[in-house]
Design an enzyme around this catalytic site. Structure first.
Site, mmCIF file in Angstrom:
data_model
loop_
_atom_site.group_PDB
_atom_site.id
_atom_site.type_symbol
_atom_site.label_atom_id
_atom_site.label_comp_id
_atom_site.label_asym_id
_atom_site.label_seq_id
_atom_site.Cartn_x
_atom_site.Cartn_y
_atom_site.Cartn_z
ATOM 1 N N GLY A 196 -1.671 -2.130 -41.051
ATOM 2 C CA GLY A 196 -0.554 -2.341 -41.202
ATOM 3 C C GLY A 196 0.541 -3.628 -40.010
ATOM 4 N N ASN A 221 -9.481 -4.862 -47.910
ATOM 5 C CA ASN A 221 -8.040 -3.878 -47.821
ATOM 6 C C ASN A 221 -7.798 -4.096 -46.720
ATOM 7 O OD1 ASN A 221 -9.039 -2.148 -50.595
ATOM 8 N ND2 ASN A 221 -11.104 -1.468 -49.932
ATOM 9 N N LEU A 222 -6.596 -3.527 -46.705
ATOM 10 C CA LEU A 222 -5.551 -4.065 -45.547
ATOM 11 C C LEU A 222 -6.243 -3.577 -44.501
ATOM 12 C CD1 LEU A 222 -3.099 -5.672 -43.836
ATOM 13 C CD2 LEU A 222 -1.879 -4.549 -44.558
ATOM 14 N N ASP A 223 -6.925 -4.477 -43.138
ATOM 15 C CA ASP A 223 -7.433 -3.395 -42.186
ATOM 16 C C ASP A 223 -8.855 -2.240 -42.080
ATOM 17 O OD1 ASP A 223 -5.654 -5.266 -40.826
ATOM 18 O OD2 ASP A 223 -4.104 -3.807 -40.786
ATOM 19 N N GLU A 224 -9.276 -2.560 -43.251
ATOM 20 C CA GLU A 224 -10.393 -1.277 -43.234
ATOM 21 C C GLU A 224 -11.405 -2.052 -43.790
ATOM 22 O OE1 GLU A 224 -9.179 1.262 -46.942
ATOM 23 O OE2 GLU A 224 -6.807 1.239 -45.795
#
Length: 278
Positions: A196, A221-224
């Site tokens: 994040g 999925n954020l940064d995943e």
């Protein structure tokens, strides 16, 4: 004679390397390089071969399909420059590194455009004779702004990858799905740590002794998304979070350019949110 990159992913079984090599031999193809890997947990087989000769791609594909397990993935790619679009916001380091490497002939790519939501980097980009498109997000709903970007990207023929060189806006599922498996991002931490916003401040507050950067494919999925490349450097208690940020920029640009080079050379296989890199 022509070169071909043959990319195979399949359920593993005995004799796959022999079967594939025999097909190459039957078509009088010379193997210049070959890499393979078996994931024992998932029973998945991965193989990247570079071969040389004269062959019809369709015939070779059919021959490989006949000897490989059902539902195998097979790609036959000629080593040609791929078309990429770079998206940026205001920071210059990651974008600049890619443009300089491209100018030096280090990347198998045509940079067809740079897209940004600000015009700050326009004068820099134009020094490389690359089109710069400003699509401001101000006074626009996120969906409307992204629709304009999608339209701009799709105005170019066959864009292979979109590179987020510190593009500091979260992408919607619609955007990600429109360019599925084509978006490469640089995140300024050693994921999965500090996902994040402002990861350097998070790292400073946690008192870490290493910081890093991660290049990954983007999913919803954020940064995943699947990780392509990572690097770290050491820091000490004397570093403020701003010091960490300055030091981290060097890591970010190197990691992003490394990941892009791997993608351009067809060295990445993705599965189960993971990557196999040859």
């Amino acid at each position: 004679m022509s070169q071909y990159r043959v990319l195979i992913d399949a359920n593993d079984e005995k004799g796959l390397v022999h079967k594939v090599s025999s097909i190459f031999y039957s078509y009088d193809l010379n193997i210049l390089s070959n890499s393979e890997f078996v994931d024992r947990q998932s029973n998945k087989f991965f193989m990247r071969s570079v071969v040389e000769g004269n062959v019809d791609n369709t015939e070779l594909f059919k021959a490989l399909r006949e000897v490989l397990p059902e539902h195998s993935g097979i790609k036959i790619v000629k080593p040609e420059k791929k078309n990429i679009i770079i998206m940026a916001t205001k920071e210059i380091h990651a974008l600049g590194d890619i443009l300089i490497r491209h100018e030096a002939g280090e990347l198998e790519a045509n940079i067809v455009a740079v897209i940004s939501n600000y015009d700050n980097l326009e004068s820099f980009v134009k020094k490389f004779d690359i089109p710069y498109i400003t699509i401001s997000h101000q006074r626009l709903e996120r969906q409307e702004h992204e629709s304009k970007i999608i339209e701009a990207v799709q105005s170019y023929k066959e864009v292979d990858f979109i590179v987020l060189a510190k593009y500091m806006r979260i992408l919607t599922p619609r955007f990600v799905e429109t360019f599925e498996n084509k978006i490469i991002n640089i995140h300024h931490s050693f994921l999965p740590a500090f996902i994040g916003a402002n990861p350097y401040k998070q790292a400073y507050d946690r008192g870490v002794k290493i910081i890093g950067a991660t290049a990954h494919f983007v999913n919803n999925n954020l940064d995943e998304g699947p990780i392509i490349a990572q690097e770290t450097i050491h820091v000490t208690h004397a570093y403020s979070w701003k010091d960490m940020q300055r030091a981290g920029r060097d890591v970010e640009k190197v990691v992003l350019s490394k990941a892009l080079k791997l993608a351009l050379e067809d060295r990445i296989f993705t599965y189960a949110n993971r990557t196999v890199i040859f």
